[in-house]
Design an enzyme around this catalytic site. Structure first.
Site, short mmCIF file in Angstrom:
data_model
loop_
_atom_site.label_atom_id
_atom_site.label_comp_id
_atom_site.label_asym_id
_atom_site.label_seq_id
_atom_site.Cartn_x
_atom_site.Cartn_y
_atom_site.Cartn_z
N THR A 102 -55.54 13.83 74.58
CA THR A 102 -55.55 12.57 75.06
C THR A 102 -54.99 11.50 74.21
O THR A 102 -53.84 11.39 74.25
CB THR A 102 -57.19 11.99 75.32
OG1 THR A 102 -57.83 12.35 73.99
CG2 THR A 102 -57.77 12.75 76.35
N LYS B 25 -58.98 19.53 71.42
CA LYS B 25 -58.51 18.07 71.46
C LYS B 25 -59.49 17.34 70.78
O LYS B 25 -60.79 17.52 70.87
CB LYS B 25 -58.14 17.79 72.74
CG LYS B 25 -59.23 17.89 73.67
CD LYS B 25 -60.10 16.60 73.98
CE LYS B 25 -59.09 15.26 73.87
NZ LYS B 25 -60.22 14.21 74.10
N THR C 20 -66.10 14.26 70.46
CA THR C 20 -65.40 14.23 71.71
C THR C 20 -64.09 15.14 71.58
O THR C 20 -63.25 14.98 71.21
CB THR C 20 -64.46 12.85 72.28
OG1 THR C 20 -65.53 11.79 72.41
CG2 THR C 20 -63.94 12.94 73.58
N ASN D 195 -58.31 1.58 70.10
CA ASN D 195 -59.54 1.37 71.07
C ASN D 195 -59.69 -0.07 71.81
O ASN D 195 -60.61 0.04 72.56
CB ASN D 195 -60.63 1.77 70.05
CG ASN D 195 -60.60 3.25 69.93
OD1 ASN D 195 -60.71 4.07 70.85
ND2 ASN D 195 -60.48 3.69 68.68
N SER E 89 -57.29 -0.05 79.41
CA SER E 89 -56.60 -0.98 80.26
C SER E 89 -54.92 -0.58 80.52
O SER E 89 -54.47 0.20 79.92
CB SER E 89 -56.41 -2.56 79.82
OG SER E 89 -56.84 -2.44 78.61
#
Lengths: 397, 397
Positions: free
Chosen positions: B155, B179, B190, B392, B397
């Site tokens: 990501t 990841k 995460t 972050n 967006s």
């Protein structure tokens, strides 16, 4: 509109040279009683590395509890926290109290001491001691300059913080000053707060009212999740109004003053571009609501999203989801999140379009409804901005 | 040097169009057994908003525990976490498993699913389903491109993370991919991790070894204190080497692979300019050492100081001081702090000059000695930089 608003108090602030930029750095608040009515209470950091002045003030207030002392003055300095300074720090705090006592002709254990600034450096006593003479003289000559005291306790604060409220019947008043812009989290924030009142109160009433007020104010803000070594909130009671209020009415007024000061702390928090009220409602218990709110306000991902005006509700849920079910029971599939007026998450899934959340204003409201009960709690926090990083990457050097 | 290094595994990665930038976003890892030796184990996020694929994978592994399933494939996508997506998300995860099962001619409950990306958006199944055909075909045609799979799960990662180790006697090997660059904290970060081995293992041994390895690796990194909804660490055992290792030897090797991957996660954490090992020694218990280390790595003030190359040990002590004495008993007046080789705090007070701490390198070692016992623990973390805020504040967006 300051600690000198209530009757029976003097205050002053001066530049003793503890701050290298020549700004005010030494404050004195004196409670002139009447002597038989003077009372004090204090709430301090829970940090195990509590600074030398915190230990000293706690000890002096314990003596007051036993009727062996009557705290009559608070001396506060910025430009040095006197925390993690070993035996030297203990001596320096004691010497500070002793010198103030001599100047005011009271006993050393009637003086409370508060310090703020960099942790780990010893106080520049060669500057502080002469400064004490000056600030004591000023408090004698021009006794009502609470504003100077409020300025003298600032560190990274950009504005002094003061508050004042009158009792509804005008019979007494409460004034206060506060500092704190970083290391701002329960319990407590990096804050020094002095609140004064000319109400007549016994010690137990003063202490209970202060604890209640702190729980609903300074312990419900969390700017950066960091707990300080020097947090002190001190209430000085002069009794000079001659009026003894009903305890719950006094506690309510004191809470309002404390909340006013707490909001000013959040409004001036380091680098913040948003002041954010995170309200958790529909909780089974108030503690559960608080735990979920605290989980959210401690999330750097939530706080950076807010800095980017991004209503990223997934980060709110993922933070809420770290709170154990035993602490705050709720069904993840029922949780709603409203940001800036838009319910962007409904029943644990997508709600209205993210674009409907208005994050343009400085104050943002985040409402999380757990649908698990009737209790609620609000914690005020800030966003995490570039400016916060700049301020805190460069502070000590 | 990937999940396809051990015998008995195929893997592939492709760009299905879930990521808008055209990068790879869909990965498949297939365990070709032999069928009677294939085993799997998994460790998942503790988050109460666990994503739909986490629920599905947990359920399928529970069936495997009962001998009712044999997980033979893991399908992983980036470009969408499928978390907080309600009933739609549950259906999408199930449909994904079902389609992979058809393509591989196995049962749907023999497929595990992992997703990563933005929370709260439904998966683009119109892109994912055709992508599954492609990735399954590729895994058939060119079965050893583990590198593509590692790329497809990235990501905000800037590099793919892979690891591989041989048993000392060369009898079997372990490979892995991971990841994770943000929302990186126990338990877990995460992260999506798939580890493969051709050792022969029974289910209980595989599960215990995986839990032990996670405790010593992924649960000892904490980049930003945020726990994700999608964390999954999956171990696939093919048994293709025909060698059954001694359980403790296997657990040790697995731990080494997991630690290698965990260090790669910290090395690539969002915006980080330092990789910081916070070691707490001299603790009465290992849990106490961990709690103090965790208190420190969660402090934004410590992390911003590190970003500023500032050996601000006061922020380390003030963070350590928030850990209750019942959790980690120690005497604040005895604590030493060594940063970058310099003992800048000794006995809870100033040590050598701050200037002696060398923070110029990317890797920084912080050592806190509590002088209260003989236990120790290390947590790896990162500094908090401008770049972290930028990444972050702008991510969704």
């Amino acid at each position: 509109m300051s600690v000198t608003s209530p009757k029976g108090f003097r205050a002053a602030g001066t530049a003793a040279g503890l701050k290298t930029n020549g700004a005010k750095d030494l404050a004195l608040v004196v409670n002139d009683g009447p002597a038989d009515l003077a009372v004090a209470a204090g709430v301090f950091t829970a940090n195990r590395f509590a600074a030398a002045p915190v230990h000293l003030s706690r000890r002096h207030l314990a003596l007051a509890q036993s009727g062996l002392a009557v705290p009559r003055a608070v001396v506060l300095n910025s430009g040095g926290a006197n925390a993690c300074t070993g035996q030297q720090g203990v001596s320096d705090a004691a010497l500070t109290a002793q010198r103030v006592a001599e100047l005011l002709q009271i006993a050393p254990h009637d003086v409370l001491v508060c310090s703020t600034g960099l942790i780990g450096d010893s106080l520049a006593m060669d500057k502080l001691l002469p400064g004490l003479e000056e600030v004591a003289a000023t408090a004698q000559a021009t006794p009502k300059v609470g504003q100077d005291a409020a300025e003298a306790i600032m560190t990274t604060d950009t504005v002094p913080k003061q508050a004042q409220l009158e009792a509804p019947d005008g019979a007494y008043s409460i004034g206060g000053m506060a500092k704190g812009a970083g290391m701002l989290a329960p319990e407590l924030a990096t804050m020094l707060v002095v609140i004064t009142t000319d109400a007549v109160l016994d010690q137990a009433t003063a202490r209970q009212a202060l604890e209640q007020a702190c729980a609903q104010s300074f312990n419900r803000i969390d700017s950066d999740g960091c707990m300080s070594t020097n947090d002190s909130v001190i209430l000085l009671v002069s009794g000079a109004s001659g009026h003894r209020p009903e305890p719950s009415q006094f506690a309510q007024l004191l809470t309002a003053v404390a909340q006013d000061l707490a909001r000013q702390l959040i409004a001036d928090a380091e680098g913040a571009s948003h002041e954010i009220a995170v309200t958790v409602k529909g909780a089974l218990t108030e503690d559960g609501a608080l735990a979920v709110a605290r989980g959210i306000v401690r999330s750097n991902l939530f706080k950076t999203a807010m800095a980017g005006n991004d209503p990223n509700w997934g980060r709110i849920l993922s933070a809420a989801g770290t709170v154990p079910a035993a602490v705050a029971p709720f069904d993840p599939a029922k949780v709603d999140v409203t940001i800036g007026g838009a319910m962007v998450c409904q029943g644990g899934g997508p709600g209205v379009a993210r674009e409907q959340a208005d994050l343009t204003g400085r104050v943002v409201e985040v409402l999380v409804d757990l649908h698990a009960g009737t209790c609620q709690a609000t914690i005020w926090t800030n966003d995490l901005t570039h400016e916060y990083v700049s301020i805190n990457a460069d502070y000590s050097s």
